[in-house]
Design a protein around this motif. Structure first.
Motif, PDB file in Angstrom:
ATOM      1  N   PRO A   1     -18.849  -2.885  28.540  1.00  0.00           N
ATOM      2  CA  PRO A   1     -18.990  -1.450  28.819  1.00  0.00           C
ATOM      3  C   PRO A   1     -18.026  -0.612  27.982  1.00  0.00           C
ATOM      4  CG  PRO A   1     -17.834  -2.546  30.598  1.00  0.00           C
ATOM      5  CD  PRO A   1     -18.268  -3.616  29.650  1.00  0.00           C
ATOM      6  N   GLN A   2     -18.388   0.638  27.836  1.00  0.00           N
ATOM      7  CA  GLN A   2     -17.572   1.595  27.098  1.00  0.00           C
ATOM      8  C   GLN A   2     -17.048   2.646  28.063  1.00  0.00           C
ATOM      9  OE1 GLN A   2     -20.172   3.296  24.197  1.00  0.00           O
ATOM     10  NE2 GLN A   2     -20.469   1.378  23.103  1.00  0.00           N
ATOM     11  N   VAL A   3     -16.050   3.381  27.600  1.00  0.00           N
ATOM     12  CA  VAL A   3     -15.520   4.505  28.379  1.00  0.00           C
ATOM     13  C   VAL A   3     -15.973   5.782  27.684  1.00  0.00           C
ATOM     14  CG1 VAL A   3     -13.452   5.682  29.196  1.00  0.00           C
ATOM     15  CG2 VAL A   3     -13.519   3.193  29.129  1.00  0.00           C
ATOM     16  N   HIS A   4     -16.575   6.685  28.436  1.00  0.00           N
ATOM     17  CA  HIS A   4     -16.980   7.987  27.910  1.00  0.00           C
ATOM     18  C   HIS A   4     -16.140   9.054  28.599  1.00  0.00           C
ATOM     19  CE1 HIS A   4     -21.221   6.299  26.883  1.00  0.00           C
ATOM     20  NE2 HIS A   4     -20.273   5.823  26.107  1.00  0.00           N
ATOM     21  N   ILE A   5     -15.401   9.814  27.795  1.00  0.00           N
ATOM     22  CA  ILE A   5     -14.508  10.841  28.329  1.00  0.00           C
ATOM     23  C   ILE A   5     -15.080  12.215  28.029  1.00  0.00           C
ATOM     24  CG2 ILE A   5     -12.210  11.875  28.163  1.00  0.00           C
ATOM     25  CD1 ILE A   5     -11.128   9.122  27.477  1.00  0.00           C
ATOM     26  N   ARG A   6     -15.167  13.013  29.078  1.00  0.00           N
ATOM     27  CA  ARG A   6     -15.557  14.414  28.919  1.00  0.00           C
ATOM     28  C   ARG A   6     -14.304  15.229  29.204  1.00  0.00           C
ATOM     29  NH1 ARG A   6     -20.569  16.777  29.390  1.00  0.00           N
ATOM     30  NH2 ARG A   6     -21.353  14.871  30.307  1.00  0.00           N
ATOM     31  N   GLY A   7     -13.747  15.823  28.166  1.00  0.00           N
ATOM     32  CA  GLY A   7     -12.516  16.583  28.307  1.00  0.00           C
ATOM     33  C   GLY A   7     -12.785  18.069  28.393  1.00  0.00           C
ATOM     34  N   ASP A   8     -12.072  18.734  29.275  1.00  0.00           N
ATOM     35  CA  ASP A   8     -12.162  20.182  29.375  1.00  0.00           C
ATOM     36  C   ASP A   8     -11.604  20.795  28.091  1.00  0.00           C
ATOM     37  OD1 ASP A   8     -11.274  22.955  30.042  1.00  0.00           O
ATOM     38  OD2 ASP A   8     -12.062  22.414  32.006  1.00  0.00           O
ATOM     39  N   VAL A   9     -12.158  21.924  27.684  1.00  0.00           N
ATOM     40  CA  VAL A   9     -11.718  22.592  26.456  1.00  0.00           C
ATOM     41  C   VAL A   9     -10.235  22.912  26.516  1.00  0.00           C
ATOM     42  CG1 VAL A   9     -11.977  24.682  25.084  1.00  0.00           C
ATOM     43  CG2 VAL A   9     -13.988  23.547  25.978  1.00  0.00           C
ATOM     44  N   ASN A  10      -9.745  23.293  27.670  1.00  0.00           N
ATOM     45  CA  ASN A  10      -8.348  23.690  27.806  1.00  0.00           C
ATOM     46  C   ASN A  10      -7.418  22.553  28.215  1.00  0.00           C
ATOM     47  OD1 ASN A  10      -8.793  26.393  27.127  1.00  0.00           O
ATOM     48  ND2 ASN A  10      -9.543  26.810  29.187  1.00  0.00           N
ATOM     49  N   ALA A  11      -7.945  21.346  28.400  1.00  0.00           N
ATOM     50  CA  ALA A  11      -7.089  20.221  28.762  1.00  0.00           C
ATOM     51  C   ALA A  11      -6.215  19.853  27.569  1.00  0.00           C
ATOM     52  CB  ALA A  11      -7.934  19.026  29.182  1.00  0.00           C
ATOM     53  N   PRO A  12      -4.914  19.756  27.766  1.00  0.00           N
ATOM     54  CA  PRO A  12      -4.028  19.408  26.644  1.00  0.00           C
ATOM     55  C   PRO A  12      -4.220  17.954  26.227  1.00  0.00           C
ATOM     56  CG  PRO A  12      -2.771  19.628  28.666  1.00  0.00           C
ATOM     57  CD  PRO A  12      -4.175  20.016  28.999  1.00  0.00           C
ATOM     58  N   TRP A  13      -3.825  17.676  25.003  1.00  0.00           N
ATOM     59  CA  TRP A  13      -4.015  16.342  24.448  1.00  0.00           C
ATOM     60  C   TRP A  13      -3.246  15.294  25.243  1.00  0.00           C
ATOM     61  CZ3 TRP A  13      -7.124  13.386  22.161  1.00  0.00           C
ATOM     62  CH2 TRP A  13      -6.707  12.182  21.591  1.00  0.00           C
ATOM     63  N   ARG A  14      -2.126  15.654  25.853  1.00  0.00           N
ATOM     64  CA  ARG A  14      -1.345  14.682  26.612  1.00  0.00           C
ATOM     65  C   ARG A  14      -2.167  14.090  27.753  1.00  0.00           C
ATOM     66  NH1 ARG A  14       0.326  17.458  31.230  1.00  0.00           N
ATOM     67  NH2 ARG A  14       0.237  19.707  30.959  1.00  0.00           N
TER      68      ARG A  14
ATOM     69  N   VAL B   1      -5.579  13.784  27.813  1.00  0.00           N
ATOM     70  CA  VAL B   1      -6.621  12.933  27.225  1.00  0.00           C
ATOM     71  C   VAL B   1      -5.999  11.646  26.687  1.00  0.00           C
ATOM     72  CG1 VAL B   1      -8.391  12.813  25.446  1.00  0.00           C
ATOM     73  CG2 VAL B   1      -8.034  14.954  26.687  1.00  0.00           C
ATOM     74  N   ALA B   2      -4.862  11.751  26.002  1.00  0.00           N
ATOM     75  CA  ALA B   2      -4.206  10.569  25.440  1.00  0.00           C
ATOM     76  C   ALA B   2      -3.748   9.623  26.546  1.00  0.00           C
ATOM     77  CB  ALA B   2      -3.025  10.989  24.574  1.00  0.00           C
ATOM     78  N   GLY B   3      -3.250  10.150  27.647  1.00  0.00           N
ATOM     79  CA  GLY B   3      -2.845   9.308  28.774  1.00  0.00           C
ATOM     80  C   GLY B   3      -4.027   8.561  29.368  1.00  0.00           C
ATOM     81  N   THR B   4      -5.163   9.235  29.445  1.00  0.00           N
ATOM     82  CA  THR B   4      -6.374   8.601  29.954  1.00  0.00           C
ATOM     83  C   THR B   4      -6.820   7.479  29.025  1.00  0.00           C
ATOM     84  OG1 THR B   4      -7.034  10.692  30.978  1.00  0.00           O
ATOM     85  CG2 THR B   4      -8.753   9.046  30.655  1.00  0.00           C
ATOM     86  N   ILE B   5      -6.818   7.746  27.722  1.00  0.00           N
ATOM     87  CA  ILE B   5      -7.202   6.720  26.745  1.00  0.00           C
ATOM     88  C   ILE B   5      -6.264   5.519  26.862  1.00  0.00           C
ATOM     89  CG2 ILE B   5      -7.350   6.192  24.284  1.00  0.00           C
ATOM     90  CD1 ILE B   5      -8.192   9.119  23.856  1.00  0.00           C
ATOM     91  N   PHE B   6      -4.972   5.763  26.960  1.00  0.00           N
ATOM     92  CA  PHE B   6      -3.989   4.677  27.068  1.00  0.00           C
ATOM     93  C   PHE B   6      -4.272   3.806  28.292  1.00  0.00           C
ATOM     94  CE2 PHE B   6      -0.043   3.025  28.850  1.00  0.00           C
ATOM     95  CZ  PHE B   6       0.390   2.239  27.781  1.00  0.00           C
ATOM     96  N   ASN B   7      -4.526   4.431  29.432  1.00  0.00           N
ATOM     97  CA  ASN B   7      -4.743   3.676  30.668  1.00  0.00           C
ATOM     98  C   ASN B   7      -6.002   2.819  30.611  1.00  0.00           C
ATOM     99  OD1 ASN B   7      -2.500   4.223  32.305  1.00  0.00           O
ATOM    100  ND2 ASN B   7      -3.281   6.266  32.723  1.00  0.00           N
ATOM    101  N   VAL B   8      -7.094   3.357  30.098  1.00  0.00           N
ATOM    102  CA  VAL B   8      -8.332   2.559  30.080  1.00  0.00           C
ATOM    103  C   VAL B   8      -8.272   1.461  29.022  1.00  0.00           C
ATOM    104  CG1 VAL B   8      -9.778   4.324  31.124  1.00  0.00           C
ATOM    105  CG2 VAL B   8      -9.573   4.236  28.643  1.00  0.00           C
ATOM    106  N   GLN B   9      -7.576   1.702  27.917  1.00  0.00           N
ATOM    107  CA  GLN B   9      -7.434   0.634  26.935  1.00  0.00           C
ATOM    108  C   GLN B   9      -6.481  -0.444  27.452  1.00  0.00           C
ATOM    109  OE1 GLN B   9      -6.563   2.558  23.165  1.00  0.00           O
ATOM    110  NE2 GLN B   9      -8.726   2.426  22.607  1.00  0.00           N
ATOM    111  N   ALA B  10      -5.453  -0.055  28.197  1.00  0.00           N
ATOM    112  CA  ALA B  10      -4.561  -1.046  28.798  1.00  0.00           C
ATOM    113  C   ALA B  10      -5.300  -1.866  29.851  1.00  0.00           C
ATOM    114  CB  ALA B  10      -3.354  -0.348  29.421  1.00  0.00           C
ATOM    115  N   ALA B  11      -6.306  -1.270  30.489  1.00  0.00           N
ATOM    116  CA  ALA B  11      -7.113  -1.982  31.478  1.00  0.00           C
ATOM    117  C   ALA B  11      -8.087  -2.955  30.819  1.00  0.00           C
ATOM    118  CB  ALA B  11      -7.866  -0.984  32.353  1.00  0.00           C
TER     119      ALA B  11
END
Length: 177
Positions: free
Chosen positions: A136-149, A151-161
């Motif tokens: 399976p893949q992870v699909h992230i839908r980020g809010d326009v105003n969500a800061p990169w920190r 999104v990057a934290g989310t990417i880190f957690n799912v890749q660590a999983a």
């Protein structure tokens, strides 16, 4: 072609453009296209486009959907009364499968458990590596105003999983406004 005949007073520089070479090049190009176009049209055969029957895939991948946003300036989350929209200075909010809000550690735990269940159902790591389509893949839908920190934290957690592929879902912008 401009020719100066001399004679009448001061000498002035000629400012006329010689168009003869331009006309020669244009005529040569015209002749080339007059010959090439009919040959090209006659050599193209009718295309045979294959028709495939659309069928639902039996080994459908269970992708993980995440939504990343933040609280508003007053600290309210989406869905709360008075919510003003995501703020760049707000707290990160991640929604697991676009519904359940999760914290950083809970995101890791749920993503790991979900991936582990899928791998075990398919027969273990060796079996799933034989058919990478099942991973399976992870699909992230980020809010326009969500800061990169966030999104990057989310990417880190799912890749660590253990999820090897992370992609982003975007809403296409209407070019007509």
């Amino acid at each position: 072609m401009a020719i100066s005949m001399g004679g009448g007073g001061q000498e002035t520089p000629m400012s006329d453009i010689n168009t003869t070479p331009l006309v020669d090049v244009m005529l040569v190009l015209l002749i080339i296209f007059l010959i090439a176009v009919p040959v090209a049209i006659q050599t193209i055969e009718r295309l045979q486009i294959p028709v495939f029957v659309s069928a639902e895939s039996k080994d459908k991948v269970e992708n993980l959907l995440l939504t990343v946003t933040t609280t508003d300036d007053a600290g309210r989350s989406a869905g709360e009364p008075g919510y003003q929209g995501a703020s760049r200075s707000g707290e990160c909010r991640v929604y697991f499968n676009n519904i359940t809000p999760v914290g950083s550690q809970e995101l890791y735990d749920r993503a790991f458990e979900r991936l582990d269940n899928i791998v075990q159902r398919e027969g273990g790591v060796e079996a799933i590596m034989q058919n990478p389509e099942l991973i399976p893949q992870v699909h992230i839908r980020g809010d326009v105003n969500a800061p990169w920190r966030c999104v990057a934290g989310t990417i880190f957690n799912v890749q660590a999983a253990g999820y090897p592929t992370v992609g982003f879902i975007s809403n296409p912008v209407d070019p007509n406004g």
